[in-house]
Design a protein around this motif. Structure first.
Motif, PDB file in Angstrom:
ATOM      1  N   ASP A  76       4.090  10.433  -6.738  1.00  0.00           N
ATOM      2  CA  ASP A  76       5.027  10.757  -7.818  1.00  0.00           C
ATOM      3  C   ASP A  76       4.279  11.180  -9.083  1.00  0.00           C
ATOM      4  OD1 ASP A  76       7.211  10.224  -6.221  1.00  0.00           O
ATOM      5  OD2 ASP A  76       7.574   8.214  -7.050  1.00  0.00           O
ATOM      6  N   ALA A  77       3.180  10.497  -9.394  1.00  0.00           N
ATOM      7  CA  ALA A  77       2.389  10.848 -10.577  1.00  0.00           C
ATOM      8  C   ALA A  77       1.766  12.235 -10.415  1.00  0.00           C
ATOM      9  CB  ALA A  77       1.306   9.791 -10.817  1.00  0.00           C
ATOM     10  N   ARG A  98       3.119   5.923  -2.803  1.00  0.00           N
ATOM     11  CA  ARG A  98       4.301   6.631  -3.292  1.00  0.00           C
ATOM     12  C   ARG A  98       4.219   6.850  -4.803  1.00  0.00           C
ATOM     13  NH1 ARG A  98       8.698   6.027  -5.939  1.00  0.00           N
ATOM     14  NH2 ARG A  98       8.456   3.810  -6.257  1.00  0.00           N
ATOM     15  N   GLN A  99       3.778   5.851  -5.532  1.00  0.00           N
ATOM     16  CA  GLN A  99       3.644   5.976  -6.984  1.00  0.00           C
ATOM     17  C   GLN A  99       2.583   7.016  -7.340  1.00  0.00           C
ATOM     18  OE1 GLN A  99       2.879   1.960  -8.239  1.00  0.00           O
ATOM     19  NE2 GLN A  99       5.029   1.353  -8.085  1.00  0.00           N
ATOM     20  N   ASP A 100       1.466   7.027  -6.601  1.00  0.00           N
ATOM     21  CA  ASP A 100       0.420   8.030  -6.850  1.00  0.00           C
ATOM     22  C   ASP A 100       0.939   9.440  -6.592  1.00  0.00           C
ATOM     23  OD1 ASP A 100      -1.343   6.004  -7.497  1.00  0.00           O
ATOM     24  OD2 ASP A 100      -2.398   6.044  -5.558  1.00  0.00           O
ATOM     25  N   GLU A 129       0.835  -1.206   0.000  1.00  0.00           N
ATOM     26  CA  GLU A 129       0.000   0.000   0.000  1.00  0.00           C
ATOM     27  C   GLU A 129       0.870   1.256   0.000  1.00  0.00           C
ATOM     28  OE1 GLU A 129      -3.508   1.991  -0.308  1.00  0.00           O
ATOM     29  OE2 GLU A 129      -3.234  -0.182  -0.348  1.00  0.00           O
ATOM     30  N   GLU A 151       3.840   1.551  -1.238  1.00  0.00           N
ATOM     31  CA  GLU A 151       4.422   1.685  -2.581  1.00  0.00           C
ATOM     32  C   GLU A 151       3.401   2.264  -3.559  1.00  0.00           C
ATOM     33  OE1 GLU A 151       7.080   1.674  -5.681  1.00  0.00           O
ATOM     34  OE2 GLU A 151       7.456   1.474  -3.538  1.00  0.00           O
ATOM     35  N   THR A 152       2.158   1.831  -3.463  1.00  0.00           N
ATOM     36  CA  THR A 152       1.101   2.374  -4.321  1.00  0.00           C
ATOM     37  C   THR A 152       0.905   3.865  -4.052  1.00  0.00           C
ATOM     38  OG1 THR A 152      -0.018   0.238  -4.346  1.00  0.00           O
ATOM     39  CG2 THR A 152      -1.347   2.142  -4.931  1.00  0.00           C
TER      40      THR A 152
END
Length: 100
Positions: free
Chosen positions: A85-86, A81-83, A76, A78-79
């Protein structure tokens, strides 16, 4: 490896016991009672130690569920963090296009 450690523990325990008997200021009767008591408990302790070494405890349900919870939290995070970054990328692009 386990056998060497068990043998070392056994020999160390026996050596310490013998030294303790040699320097103990007790009468013969007291020493025999103490020796009997110690030998009975030494056998029990060695049995428990050998069981622990030969059959280590398996992870309990709490540990397994805790490990699953940690794995889920990492996924969760990591998800998220990716959101983030986007979103930061989108903001940078909008700022760059607004400045142009």
């Amino acid at each position: 490896m386990v056998r060497a450690g068990l043998l070392g523990a056994l020999l160390g325990g026996v050596a310490g016991f013998v030294v303790g008997l040699l320097v103990a200021p007790e009468t013969g009767g007291q020493m025999r009672r103490r020796l009997t008591y110690q030998l009975e408990h030494l056998g029990e302790r060695l049995q428990r130690l050998s069981e622990q070494l030969l059959h280590p405890p398996r992870p309990g349900e709490a540990r397994r569920s805790g490990e699953a919870l940690v794995a889920s939290a990492r996924a969760e995070a990591e998800t998220i963090r990716q959101d983030i970054d986007a979103l930061l990328g989108d903001l940078r692009r909008k700022r760059t296009s607004a400045n142009s």
